[in-house]
Write a protein that holds these residues in place. Structure first.
Motif, PDB file in Angstrom:
ATOM      1  N   ALA A  65       5.055  16.992   5.643  1.00  0.00           N
ATOM      2  CA  ALA A  65       5.253  15.851   6.549  1.00  0.00           C
ATOM      3  C   ALA A  65       3.947  15.076   6.732  1.00  0.00           C
ATOM      4  O   ALA A  65       3.652  14.158   5.979  1.00  0.00           O
ATOM      5  N   ARG A  66       3.136  15.489   7.700  1.00  0.00           N
ATOM      6  CA  ARG A  66       1.838  14.862   7.934  1.00  0.00           C
ATOM      7  C   ARG A  66       0.858  15.939   8.377  1.00  0.00           C
ATOM      8  O   ARG A  66       1.240  16.900   9.076  1.00  0.00           O
ATOM      9  N   GLY A  67      -0.410  15.749   8.003  1.00  0.00           N
ATOM     10  CA  GLY A  67      -1.423  16.750   8.297  1.00  0.00           C
ATOM     11  C   GLY A  67      -1.536  17.120   9.760  1.00  0.00           C
ATOM     12  O   GLY A  67      -1.537  18.285  10.113  1.00  0.00           O
ATOM     13  N   PRO A  73      -1.514  17.947  -3.609  1.00  0.00           N
ATOM     14  CA  PRO A  73      -2.308  16.836  -3.045  1.00  0.00           C
ATOM     15  C   PRO A  73      -1.482  15.635  -2.566  1.00  0.00           C
ATOM     16  O   PRO A  73      -1.599  14.547  -3.120  1.00  0.00           O
ATOM     17  N   HIS A  74      -0.667  15.842  -1.520  1.00  0.00           N
ATOM     18  CA  HIS A  74       0.136  14.758  -0.920  1.00  0.00           C
ATOM     19  C   HIS A  74       0.965  14.036  -1.994  1.00  0.00           C
ATOM     20  O   HIS A  74       0.799  12.828  -2.225  1.00  0.00           O
ATOM     21  N   ILE A  75       1.858  14.809  -2.614  1.00  0.00           N
ATOM     22  CA  ILE A  75       2.666  14.240  -3.708  1.00  0.00           C
ATOM     23  C   ILE A  75       4.165  14.269  -3.385  1.00  0.00           C
ATOM     24  O   ILE A  75       4.997  14.225  -4.290  1.00  0.00           O
ATOM     25  N   GLY A  76       4.493  14.354  -2.080  1.00  0.00           N
ATOM     26  CA  GLY A  76       5.911  14.447  -1.697  1.00  0.00           C
ATOM     27  C   GLY A  76       6.772  13.341  -2.314  1.00  0.00           C
ATOM     28  O   GLY A  76       7.868  13.589  -2.791  1.00  0.00           O
ATOM     29  N   GLY A  77       6.278  12.123  -2.286  1.00  0.00           N
ATOM     30  CA  GLY A  77       7.064  10.995  -2.807  1.00  0.00           C
ATOM     31  C   GLY A  77       6.695  10.646  -4.235  1.00  0.00           C
ATOM     32  O   GLY A  77       7.167   9.637  -4.773  1.00  0.00           O
ATOM     33  N   ALA A  78       5.854  11.469  -4.847  1.00  0.00           N
ATOM     34  CA  ALA A  78       5.287  11.090  -6.146  1.00  0.00           C
ATOM     35  C   ALA A  78       6.129  11.611  -7.319  1.00  0.00           C
ATOM     36  O   ALA A  78       5.680  12.437  -8.107  1.00  0.00           O
ATOM     37  N   VAL A  95       0.837  -1.211   0.000  1.00  0.00           N
ATOM     38  CA  VAL A  95       0.000   0.000   0.000  1.00  0.00           C
ATOM     39  C   VAL A  95       0.870   1.258   0.000  1.00  0.00           C
ATOM     40  O   VAL A  95       2.057   1.204   0.327  1.00  0.00           O
ATOM     41  N   ARG A  96       0.239   2.389  -0.375  1.00  0.00           N
ATOM     42  CA  ARG A  96       0.857   3.696  -0.121  1.00  0.00           C
ATOM     43  C   ARG A  96       0.072   4.297   1.048  1.00  0.00           C
ATOM     44  O   ARG A  96      -0.195   3.588   2.002  1.00  0.00           O
ATOM     45  N   SER A  97      -0.305   5.587   0.980  1.00  0.00           N
ATOM     46  CA  SER A  97      -1.001   6.117   2.160  1.00  0.00           C
ATOM     47  C   SER A  97      -2.521   6.049   2.038  1.00  0.00           C
ATOM     48  O   SER A  97      -3.226   6.266   3.003  1.00  0.00           O
ATOM     49  N   ARG A 149       4.729  -1.143   2.964  1.00  0.00           N
ATOM     50  CA  ARG A 149       4.364   0.258   2.734  1.00  0.00           C
ATOM     51  C   ARG A 149       5.326   0.807   1.686  1.00  0.00           C
ATOM     52  O   ARG A 149       6.531   0.939   1.952  1.00  0.00           O
ATOM     53  N   ALA A 150       4.813   1.110   0.520  1.00  0.00           N
ATOM     54  CA  ALA A 150       5.643   1.699  -0.535  1.00  0.00           C
ATOM     55  C   ALA A 150       5.790   3.183  -0.226  1.00  0.00           C
ATOM     56  O   ALA A 150       5.101   4.035  -0.783  1.00  0.00           O
ATOM     57  N   GLY A 151       6.677   3.501   0.690  1.00  0.00           N
ATOM     58  CA  GLY A 151       6.844   4.880   1.138  1.00  0.00           C
ATOM     59  C   GLY A 151       7.352   4.888   2.567  1.00  0.00           C
ATOM     60  O   GLY A 151       7.873   3.877   3.064  1.00  0.00           O
ATOM     61  N   VAL A 152       7.156   6.022   3.243  1.00  0.00           N
ATOM     62  CA  VAL A 152       7.748   6.205   4.573  1.00  0.00           C
ATOM     63  C   VAL A 152       6.732   6.005   5.701  1.00  0.00           C
ATOM     64  O   VAL A 152       6.840   5.098   6.519  1.00  0.00           O
ATOM     65  N   GLY A 153       5.726   6.907   5.755  1.00  0.00           N
ATOM     66  CA  GLY A 153       4.800   6.957   6.889  1.00  0.00           C
ATOM     67  C   GLY A 153       3.938   5.702   6.979  1.00  0.00           C
ATOM     68  O   GLY A 153       3.346   5.276   5.994  1.00  0.00           O
ATOM     69  N   MET A 154       3.872   5.130   8.178  1.00  0.00           N
ATOM     70  CA  MET A 154       3.080   3.903   8.345  1.00  0.00           C
ATOM     71  C   MET A 154       1.848   4.183   9.206  1.00  0.00           C
ATOM     72  O   MET A 154       1.305   3.267   9.830  1.00  0.00           O
TER      73      MET A 154
HETATM   74  O1  LIG Z   1       4.916   8.711   3.820  1.00  0.00           O
HETATM   75  C1  LIG Z   1       5.188   8.841   2.628  1.00  0.00           C
HETATM   76  O2  LIG Z   1       5.941   8.045   2.030  1.00  0.00           O
HETATM   77  C2  LIG Z   1       4.661  10.027   1.876  1.00  0.00           C
HETATM   78  O3  LIG Z   1       3.759  10.738   2.637  1.00  0.00           O
HETATM   79  C3  LIG Z   1       4.076   9.654   0.524  1.00  0.00           C
HETATM   80  O4  LIG Z   1       2.850   8.987   0.631  1.00  0.00           O
HETATM   81  P1  LIG Z   1       2.234   8.301  -0.683  1.00  0.00           P
HETATM   82  O5  LIG Z   1       3.012   7.048  -0.940  1.00  0.00           O
HETATM   83  O6  LIG Z   1       0.806   8.022  -0.384  1.00  0.00           O
HETATM   84  O7  LIG Z   1       2.392   9.261  -1.816  1.00  0.00           O
END
Ligand SMILES: O=C(O)[C@H](O)COP(=O)(O)O
Length: 320
Positions: free
Chosen positions: A243-245, A290-295, A48-50, A70-75
């Motif tokens: 970072a996070r909302g 729209p939450h695209i930091g890792g996009a 999953v992503r977020s 988790r394909a990304g950072v925040g879990m």
């Molecule tokens: O935690 C993360 O990796 C970023 O917030 C990116 O989240 P996303 O994978 O939903 O774009």
């Protein structure tokens, strides 16, 4: 062995998993149907992503699951403790998107300091009077060079933000409860590098001295920047939250924008996603994404490949 990549996965990662003998499903299954889909298709790994929530209910209803990736950072969208308690492995890719997130911080900073987000909304289709008026309206932009950037949270992303800032000739302050000081290596295109020693600052000092503030902390229970902290900031500060909302109090932010303490904000994440508050969406001094930091293409390829490697290693599927 079946893998469901519910929020998408880069093609190189799908290819790698397929070559290793996994069957990768990229169907976007709605939250309410997720458990059922996992059981029916005997999914062993859920990636999953977020967007997808992997809560207790989903975990309980999906006994075939062996791994959540988790394909990304925040879990914060995964009940990690509960999954592990149930014997499900949970992995993420903490380093792969740091540069992309750090660059987005500067996209917001550079853009909002020159009103680009608002100029884009307001550029007239025709009419030179309106054009001339906008030239006046946006005539008090700010340079970043020589200014002080306060970075709250000095993990992988915070450090990348610091490196870009230093490359731009900014002074950097950081605050992190876990990090007292750090050495940053700035690498240049020709292979040379320079090391910088940075001392952390108390939060109050950072708030009082920074011209711009970037939040780079993981999800928190309480606001990191709320009304109290905003009252301690330098008048006219710009704040960026990629970072996070929940780390930034949006009500306090709008108040601080109205009373001039905060000049602008750049927000990639929101207290309420995917439907942020209307006052945030409509505010002329907030630059939005729209939450695209890792996009980015690069980050998603790194994320996908790292996750695929972890998955192959952990589930030890024999190659075909
Ligand atoms: O935690 C993360 O990796 C970023 O917030 C990116 O989240 P996303 O994978 O939903 O774009």
């Amino acid at each position: 062995m079946k893998v469901l990549a519910n929020d998408g996965l880069s093609q190189p990662a799908i290819d790698k998993l397929t070559q290793a003998g996994f069957e990768v499903l990229t169907t976007r299954v709605a939250q309410e149907q997720l458990s059922n889909f996992i059981i029916t298709n005997q999914i062993k790994a859920l990636l999953v992503r977020s967007a997808t929530q992997v809560d207790k209910k989903t975990i309980d209803a999906a006994p075939s699951l062996e791994l959540i990736g988790r394909a990304g950072v925040g879990m914060d969208n995964i009940d990690v403790a509960y999954a592990r308690q149930k014997g499900i492995q949970v992995v993420n890719t903490p380093a792969a998107s740091s540069i992309s997130v750090a660059e987005l911080v500067f996209a917001h900073l550079l853009g909002a300091a020159r009103f680009l987000h608002d100029a884009n909304r307001n550029m007239p289709l025709e009419g030179d009077q309106r054009f001339k008026q906008l030239k006046k309206d946006y005539g008090k932009g700010l340079e970043l060079k020589g200014k002080t950037l306060g970075i709250i949270g000095f993990g992988r992303i915070g450090k990348e933000v610091a490196k870009i800032a230093m490359g731009m000739g900014m002074q950097v302050l950081f605050h992190d409860k876990e990090v007292a000081s750090d050495t940053l290596d700035l690498s240049f295109f020709d292979g040379q590098s320079v090391s910088f020693e940075l001392e952390g600052s108390p939060l109050e000092e950072l708030l009082g001295k920074s011209d711009f503030i970037s939040l780079n902390v993981p999800a928190t229970q309480n606001y990191v920047l709320g009304q109290t902290e905003m009252a301690q900031m330098k008048k006219g500060v710009g704040i960026v939250n990629c970072a996070r909302g929940g780390v930034l109090d949006e009500v306090a932010l709008v108040d601080a924008l109205e009373n001039g303490i905060v000049a602008f904000a750049g927000l990639d994440v929101f207290e309420s996603e995917p439907q942020p508050e209307i006052r945030i969406l409509m505010h002329p001094n907030i630059s939005l994404s729209p939450h695209i930091g890792g996009a980015t293409i690069e980050a998603q390829e790194r994320i996908g490949l790292e996750l695929a490697e972890r998955l192959i290693d952990l589930l030890k599927t024999p190659t075909v």
